[in-house]
Design an enzyme around this catalytic site. Structure first.
Site, short mmCIF file in Angstrom:
data_model
loop_
_atom_site.label_atom_id
_atom_site.label_comp_id
_atom_site.label_asym_id
_atom_site.label_seq_id
_atom_site.Cartn_x
_atom_site.Cartn_y
_atom_site.Cartn_z
N LYS A 4 0.99 -1.21 0.19
CA LYS A 4 -0.17 -0.18 -0.49
C LYS A 4 1.11 0.95 0.23
CE LYS A 4 -4.08 2.07 2.55
NZ LYS A 4 -4.58 2.20 3.88
N LYS B 192 -1.98 -1.55 -3.75
CA LYS B 192 -3.15 -0.32 -3.65
C LYS B 192 -2.04 0.82 -3.79
CE LYS B 192 -6.37 2.13 -0.95
NZ LYS B 192 -7.01 1.60 0.46
#
Length: 326
Positions: A195, A248
Site C-alpha cells: 500500500k 493499492k
C-alpha cells in the site's frame, strides 16, 4: 514482389475471431464492491468527489445490496463512518460498531454474499491516522493490539474475510494469531500488503472523513518510487499467514502487480482506488471519454497485469455493461 511477413490481422477480423483468441477475460466474479456504511438513520449522501457512490445508513443498505445481488456481484468491502471518534478509534473494535452491524445485516439478509471487512483505525480516530499517537508519532506495536481487537470483533459479527489496511509492521501475523486464538482460524486474511502513500486516495478521505489532522502517512505507507520494497512487504505477509495480497493503488502500480504475481503464489487483489474512479467519472461527465470503454479497458488491463480480483467503485457499472454484452 515476394514479401515475407506475418499476418497477425488474421486473428482480428471479426468479434467472434477476437473472442476465440482472447487471452484475458473480465468477469463479474472478479469484482469486490466497496460500500461506505454510516452510523445514523436515513442517510443516503452522495460523495461529492465520487459521483454515484454514497454514504449509506443501515436503513438504506438493503436497497444497495438488492442492486449488488441483481448484478451478480458476490463480494462487498465494508468501510464504516461512525458518529463519534476518539484518539484510539474505539468504534472500530466495538461489538456494535457500524461495520459490525452492517456485517450482521448483510449476512442475515444476503447470506451468500462475501463480506470483506476493512480493518483499520483511520475512519474512527479523531486524528485520522491508522494507529495510536504518542508525541506526534504513530505507534506500531501498541496499535497492533487494537487492530487485533477490531479483526476479532468483525469476525464475531460474521465477516467472511478480514482485510487489514493499516500498514503497521507485523499486522498480518498479529491478526492471524488473534483470529486463531479467538476461534476464527477458518477466517482468511486479505492483507493490504503493498500500500503506497498515494495522492490517489483523496476522494476516499472525503467519503470516510479520514484525512489526517496533522502530518501524513508516509512514515508507514510505502514510497511510490520503490519497487523492490513491494516484494519485501509481500513476502513478509506471505510468511505471516496472509491468504490474499492486495496492491493499492491500481493503475500507477501495474508493474508492481506483475512483480508480486510472478513471485508469490497467493490470490492477488488490486484496489482500483477512489482517485482513479473519480478521474474517469469527471472526464465522462464532461463528455471527454467513452466511460464504458475506458472502464472495461482499465479493469481488463488490471487482470492482464496479473490480479485475480479487483476492488473497484466501478463494479456495479462494469457488471451491468458486461451483462449487456452477452
Amino acid at each position: 514482389m515476394d514479401l515475407q511477413f506475418n499476418r497477425h490481422r488474421r486473428l482480428r477480423q471479426t468479434e467472434n475471431m477476437r473472442s476465440l483468441v482472447r487471452e484475458t477475460d473480465l468477469h463479474v466474479n472478479d469484482f469486490i464492491y466497496p460500500i461506505f456504511v454510516a452510523e445514523g438513520k436515513d442517510i443516503k449522501k452522495e460523495i461529492k468527489s465520487m459521483p454515484g457512490v454514497f454514504n449509506l445508513s443501515l436503513d438504506h443498505l438493503a436497497e444497495e445490496m438488492d442492486e449488488v445481488v441483481s448484478l451478480g456481484i458476490k463480494s462487498v468491502l465494508l468501510f464504516g463512518i461512525p458518529l463519534e471518534k476518539d484518539d484510539c478509534g474505539t468504534q472500530a473494535y466495538h461489538d456494535h460498531g457500524i461495520v459490525q452491524e452492517a456485517t450482521r445485516f448483510i449476512k442475515e439478509k444476503y447470506p451468500e454474499i462475501i463480506v470483506v471487512a476493512d480493518t483499520c483505525l483511520c475512519e474512527y480516530t479523531d486524528h485520522g491516522h491508522c494507529g495510536l499517537i504518542e508525541n506526534g508519532e504513530v505507534l506500531n506495536d501498541a496499535s497492533l493490539e487494537l487492530l487485533v481487537q477490531t479483526a476479532v470483533s468483525q469476525a464475531k459479527a460474521g465477516a467472511d474475510i478480514i482485510a487489514p489496511s493499516n500498514m503497521m509492521d507485523g499486522f498480518t501475523v498479529a491478526i492471524r494469531a488473534g483470529l486463531d486464538e479467538a476461534g476464527f482460524s477458518h477466517v482468511p486474511v486479505m492483507s493490504y500488503a503493498v500500500k503506497y502513500a498515494s495522492a490517489f486516495y483523496g476522494p476516499f478521505r472525503d467519503a470516510a472523513d479520514s484525512t489526517p489532522q496533522f502530518g501524513d502517512r508516509k512514515a508507514y505507507q510505502m514510497d511510490p518510487a520503490n519497487r523492490l520494497e513491494a516484494l519485501r512487504e509481500a513476502e513478509s505477509d506471505l510468511m505471516e499467514g496472509a491468504d490474499f495480497l492486495i496492491v493499492k493503488p491500481g493503475l500507477p502500480y501495474l508493474d508492481i502487480v506483475r512483480d508480486v504475481k510472478n513471485n508469490i503464489n497467493l490470490p492477488l487483489v488490486i484496489y482500483n482506488v477512489s482517485g482513479e474512479y473519480s478521474m474517469v467519472k469527471a472526464a465522462a461527465q464532461n463528455g471527454w471519454i467513452d466511460e464504458e470503454r475506458i472502464v472495461l479497458e482499465m479493469l481488463t488491463g488490471m487482470k492482464r497485469a496479473g490480479c485475480d480480483l479487483i476492488i473497484t467503485y466501478h463494479a456495479k457499472d462494469a457488471a451491468r455493461w458486461l451483462q449487456e454484452q452477452k
